[in-house]
Scaffold this active site. Structure first.
Site, short mmCIF file in Angstrom:
data_model
loop_
_atom_site.label_atom_id
_atom_site.label_comp_id
_atom_site.label_asym_id
_atom_site.label_seq_id
_atom_site.Cartn_x
_atom_site.Cartn_y
_atom_site.Cartn_z
N CYS A 82 -44.41 22.59 -36.71
CA CYS A 82 -43.72 23.30 -37.79
C CYS A 82 -44.31 23.05 -39.18
CB CYS A 82 -42.23 22.98 -37.73
SG CYS A 82 -41.25 24.20 -38.64
N HIS A 92 -39.68 22.29 -32.11
CA HIS A 92 -39.14 20.95 -32.33
C HIS A 92 -38.27 20.61 -31.13
CE1 HIS A 92 -39.78 20.54 -36.72
NE2 HIS A 92 -39.41 21.79 -36.86
#
Ligand code: GLN
Length: 252
Positions: free
Chosen positions: A96, A196
């Site tokens: 990310c 994630h």
């Protein structure tokens, strides 16, 4: 001979959203179970990266505020070493916010554009604070199987011609919510993703993919002994179920 690997964890304090650190715990455990010693160095702001010292490098995610501090530090103290390490086959995983900063540039929701390290032929634009955030469970197709995770990002990432997507979206948004791509693979050994959650504990095949690649570089052809992944597979299946389940409102 007992195998040993070394991993550099970049900015574990500043870049650690949604349990990104769990990726390190997972790698450590999967190595331990196979008698592979995994040494982890944590590198924070201002600390130089020795490109020859590691087999694996990991960087997690963060919001724009932390990213601004980290972007400056990356360019100042670690960018050149990262390029050299990746050129030498070191396995890199960026999640990310870390993925965004290792591309060519990241334009945050507000303020000036952040120059990226340029490991990935990719760039990211955040359309602004009122833009829809891409939040939720994700399932993607990767090497004939699925990867699962949780995404939460405003930035939209686009890949240039020398990069290829890591996976294709089955449910969720992925890189930009438009072209069905998720993540990036640059060369053979640099991986970026929005997943994630953390990524590796729920995706043991991907974790082993990284470990095997790092071992191969150091020791030549290797075959990883299989582990009992019953729990991991259950977590994976549950994440797939959650991500692909239709909303009751849509079903009516
Ligand atoms: N700040 C970035 C975005 O919102 C990354 C967020 C994250 O790492 N989850 O696009």
């Amino acid at each position: 001979m007992e195998a040993a690997l070394r991993l550099a964890h970049l900015y574990p304090k500043l870049m650690n959203l949604y349990g990104d650190r769990g990726n390190i715990l997972c790698l450590r455990r999967r190595c331990q179970q196979r008698d592979i010693a995994l040494a982890v160095d944590e590198l924070e702001l201002g600390e130089a990266l020795d490109p020859a010292a590691y087999d694996l490098i990991f960087i997690g995610g963060a919001q724009d505020r932390e990213q601004r501090r980290v972007a400056a530090d990356l360019l100042g103290t670690k960018a050149e070493a990262l390029h050299r390490a990746v050129e030498q086959g070191v396995v890199l995983l960026a999640v990310c916010g870390g993925y965004q900063l290792l591309g060519r540039h990241y334009r945050p929701a507000a303020g000036e554009e952040l120059a990226g390290v340029g490991i990935f032929d990719a760039w990211t634009v955040h359309p602004g604070p009122t833009a829809r955030r891409f939040i939720g469970n994700v399932v993607v197709r990767w090497q004939g199987a699925t990867l699962v995770g949780f995404e939460n990002h405003g930035g939209r990432t686009y890949l240039g011609p020398s990069a290829r997507p890591l996976a294709t979206v089955i449910a969720g948004f992925g890189n930009n919510g438009r072209d069905g791509s998720e993540g990036v693979v640059q060369g053979e050994n640099a991986f970026g993703t929005y997943l994630h959650g953390s990524l590796l504990p729920k995706n043991p095949r991907f974790a082993d993919h990284l470990i095997a690649q790092a071992l191969r570089r150091r020791y030549g052809e290797v075959e990883l002994s299989p582990l009992d992944d019953a729990l991991e597979e259950r977590a994976h299946a549950e994440a797939v179920r959650l991500a692909t389940k239709k909303s009751i409102f849509l079903r009516r």
